[in-house]
Motif scaffolding. Sequence first.
Motif, short mmCIF file in Angstrom:
data_model
loop_
_atom_site.label_atom_id
_atom_site.label_comp_id
_atom_site.label_asym_id
_atom_site.label_seq_id
_atom_site.Cartn_x
_atom_site.Cartn_y
_atom_site.Cartn_z
N TYR A 12 0.83 -1.35 -0.08
CA TYR A 12 -0.09 0.09 -0.20
C TYR A 12 0.62 1.35 -0.07
O TYR A 12 2.12 1.27 0.17
CB TYR A 12 -1.10 0.10 1.09
N SER A 13 0.15 2.35 -0.35
CA SER A 13 0.74 3.74 -0.05
C SER A 13 -0.20 4.65 0.51
O SER A 13 -1.48 4.49 0.27
CB SER A 13 1.12 4.23 -1.70
N ASN A 14 0.35 5.55 1.37
CA ASN A 14 -0.48 6.47 2.17
C ASN A 14 -0.82 7.67 1.16
O ASN A 14 -1.82 8.23 1.33
CB ASN A 14 -0.08 7.08 3.37
N GLU A 15 -0.12 7.73 -0.05
CA GLU A 15 -0.58 8.66 -1.10
C GLU A 15 -1.15 7.98 -2.29
O GLU A 15 -0.72 7.11 -3.01
CB GLU A 15 0.89 9.26 -1.64
N THR A 16 -2.69 8.24 -2.50
CA THR A 16 -3.33 7.63 -3.09
C THR A 16 -2.95 7.56 -4.77
O THR A 16 -2.87 6.80 -5.54
CB THR A 16 -4.76 7.97 -3.13
N SER A 17 -2.21 8.99 -4.83
CA SER A 17 -1.81 9.18 -6.33
C SER A 17 -0.94 8.14 -6.71
O SER A 17 -0.61 7.93 -8.09
CB SER A 17 -1.23 10.64 -6.34
N ASP A 18 0.01 7.49 -5.64
CA ASP A 18 1.02 6.65 -6.07
C ASP A 18 0.41 5.43 -6.88
O ASP A 18 1.19 4.85 -7.58
CB ASP A 18 1.78 6.07 -4.94
N LEU A 19 -0.73 5.16 -6.69
CA LEU A 19 -1.35 3.98 -7.25
C LEU A 19 -1.77 4.31 -8.92
O LEU A 19 -1.81 3.37 -9.75
CB LEU A 19 -2.68 3.47 -6.58
N TYR A 20 -1.74 5.69 -9.15
CA TYR A 20 -2.08 6.08 -10.57
C TYR A 20 -0.85 6.57 -11.33
O TYR A 20 -1.05 6.60 -12.34
CB TYR A 20 -3.01 7.21 -10.29
N THR A 21 0.19 6.25 -10.59
CA THR A 21 1.64 6.86 -11.25
C THR A 21 2.56 5.84 -11.37
O THR A 21 3.60 6.00 -11.32
CB THR A 21 1.93 8.13 -10.81
N ALA A 22 2.24 4.53 -11.05
CA ALA A 22 3.20 3.56 -11.00
C ALA A 22 3.78 3.38 -12.17
O ALA A 22 3.31 3.41 -13.24
CB ALA A 22 2.60 2.36 -10.39
N GLY A 23 4.84 2.92 -12.38
CA GLY A 23 5.79 2.47 -13.67
C GLY A 23 7.09 1.70 -13.30
O GLY A 23 7.16 1.55 -12.26
N ASP A 24 7.72 1.31 -14.48
CA ASP A 24 8.74 0.55 -14.35
C ASP A 24 9.95 0.93 -13.40
O ASP A 24 10.53 0.34 -12.59
CB ASP A 24 9.55 0.31 -15.79
N GLN A 25 10.15 2.44 -13.56
CA GLN A 25 11.31 2.73 -12.96
C GLN A 25 11.12 2.77 -11.46
O GLN A 25 12.01 2.44 -10.76
CB GLN A 25 11.67 4.48 -13.36
N ARG A 26 10.06 3.36 -11.16
CA ARG A 26 9.73 3.36 -9.57
C ARG A 26 9.67 2.02 -8.95
O ARG A 26 9.89 1.72 -7.77
CB ARG A 26 8.68 4.36 -9.07
N THR A 27 8.98 0.93 -9.88
CA THR A 27 8.84 -0.22 -9.37
C THR A 27 10.31 -0.95 -8.89
O THR A 27 10.45 -1.50 -7.79
CB THR A 27 7.96 -1.20 -10.43
N ALA A 28 11.32 -0.76 -9.91
CA ALA A 28 12.61 -1.24 -9.56
C ALA A 28 13.43 -0.75 -8.45
O ALA A 28 13.90 -1.00 -7.69
CB ALA A 28 13.41 -0.92 -10.92
N GLU A 29 13.10 0.83 -8.35
CA GLU A 29 13.53 1.61 -7.34
C GLU A 29 13.24 1.12 -5.87
O GLU A 29 13.87 1.04 -4.83
CB GLU A 29 13.58 2.94 -7.19
N ASP A 30 11.93 0.90 -5.88
CA ASP A 30 11.00 0.44 -4.70
C ASP A 30 11.49 -0.95 -4.31
O ASP A 30 11.86 -1.20 -2.97
CB ASP A 30 9.74 0.60 -4.76
N ALA A 31 11.75 -1.83 -5.42
CA ALA A 31 12.14 -3.10 -5.18
C ALA A 31 13.35 -3.28 -4.31
O ALA A 31 13.69 -3.88 -3.79
CB ALA A 31 11.83 -3.97 -6.40
N TYR A 32 14.44 -2.45 -5.08
CA TYR A 32 15.60 -2.48 -4.59
C TYR A 32 15.97 -1.92 -3.04
O TYR A 32 16.37 -2.54 -2.15
CB TYR A 32 16.53 -1.59 -5.34
N THR A 33 15.20 -0.76 -2.75
CA THR A 33 14.96 -0.38 -1.38
C THR A 33 14.42 -1.40 -0.66
O THR A 33 14.90 -1.62 0.65
CB THR A 33 14.07 1.00 -1.26
N PHE A 34 13.25 -2.05 -0.81
CA PHE A 34 12.79 -3.16 -0.15
C PHE A 34 13.87 -4.16 0.16
O PHE A 34 13.98 -4.60 1.29
CB PHE A 34 11.68 -3.85 -1.16
N LEU A 35 14.53 -4.48 -0.74
CA LEU A 35 15.67 -5.52 -0.50
C LEU A 35 16.84 -5.17 0.33
O LEU A 35 17.11 -5.96 1.20
CB LEU A 35 16.43 -5.97 -1.73
N VAL A 36 17.31 -3.71 0.33
CA VAL A 36 18.24 -3.28 1.14
C VAL A 36 17.52 -3.53 2.56
O VAL A 36 18.30 -4.04 3.73
CB VAL A 36 18.64 -1.99 0.71
N ASN A 37 16.38 -2.93 2.77
CA ASN A 37 15.77 -2.95 4.13
C ASN A 37 15.25 -4.43 4.55
O ASN A 37 15.41 -4.64 5.80
CB ASN A 37 14.62 -2.13 3.88
#
Length: 459
Positions: free
Chosen positions: A141-166
């Motif tokens: 989930y995201s607390n920013e509803t706009s995130d659901l309408y603006t997802a794309g390849d680049q942010r998906t990769a960056e978020d997945a990388y941050t997920f792995l690090v954490n």
Amino acid sequence: MGYSLLFVLLLLSIFIKLCLAISLPPIEEQERDKITHLPGQPKNVGFAQYSGYVTVNEQAGRALFYWLIESPASRGPESRPLVLWLNGGPGCSSIAYGATEEIGPFRISSDGKSLYLNPYAWNNLANILFLESPAGVGFSYSNETSDLYTAGDQRTAEDAYTFLVNWFERFPQYKYRDFYIAGESYAGHYVPQLAQLVYQKNKGVQKPTINLKGFMVGNAVTDDYNDYVGTFEYWWTHGLISDSSYKMLQMACNFGSSQHPSMQCKEALRDAVLEQGNIDPYSIYTRPCNDTASLKHSLGGRYPWMSRAYDPCTERYSASYFNHPEVQKALHANVTNIPYSWKTCSGIVGDNWADSPLSMLPIYQELIGAGLKIWVYSGDTDSVVPVTATRYSIDALKLPTITNWYPWYDNGKVGGWSQVYEGLTLVTVTGAGHEVPLHRPRQAFILFRSFLENKPMPS
């Protein structure tokens, strides 16, 4: 006396707040995420499971949901690699597909309440980490509803990388462990993009925490030009469309020169889909599940023929199971009470997909050059991202052949075909649809074992 008591209470409240602000040590976080028992789970399950949330963006309040299923204790999970599994869509859940339809240890019964064991679960060979990605998919989930309408390849990769690090901070025992990324369909974008990001961040690091060894993708969206050419050819050669439709598709669809097909191309595609009739395009020789409205995969804008989702009747069982409050509680899921029910695929995320490069081939070239182990597999009865599309994409890489096309065997029977290139192995699985481990679980298990051992398919 009253003042000193007040002072002590004030100090105590500050201390409590500070304690709450400090995150738990990794071992305690792990224990908090440990699954004791899932509703309907079979008895004597011999492996550990963990699930929960990892925040990937504090400011927006984006958090991704994961489910780690370790190898059975009898198989020594501490010595086995870690594999991250991603499903595509974009907008589809790795819990719905990968975990409970394909490679996970549990299958959901038709009652939507009980689970039974999958004898060909991939956690018999590796520790498997399922991730619902990006935010807005499944329990993520995201607390920013706009995130659901603006997802794309680049942010998906960056978020997945941050997920792995954490995540590796929470599970330090997996640091430096052999690590692989695997997935299917639109994860044909997610997997190489994330692998590229990990590889680039690891550059110059003596002993990287995320010890990436390679990746594997199945029936993967790879290169728009070759995906279009190969898909239309598959439809025609498998007798799914007429000669005239095939010619019209070749003329009207400009094969990946832009993000969206022209109106003329869309009309040609609509006619072709009508000619195909009531088949399951994700598995052309199995019966479609007719008594339910088909879910919509969200690739329809980019690849209009993909708008009919694979629904072999198993999706509804997961929709039923994962919406049970007691299941969510056992999984430490939906802790924020998201204002919508858990779905196998998010139409909002997929229909509003922001960025999507036309080709993954430049990433393949970079990572082949880096010496990563790369395997590409394809179920040969999928008409959505068919084997012909995959073969055209690989051919475009112009890799030297090490071992030419040969049949591989399972118990004396042909399980498919394989070709080994310099830097890449291609494997086909005969009779398998879009979700190879769903249709051919045993053959998919053999494939996964060969990949991990870096051995050619058994001939």
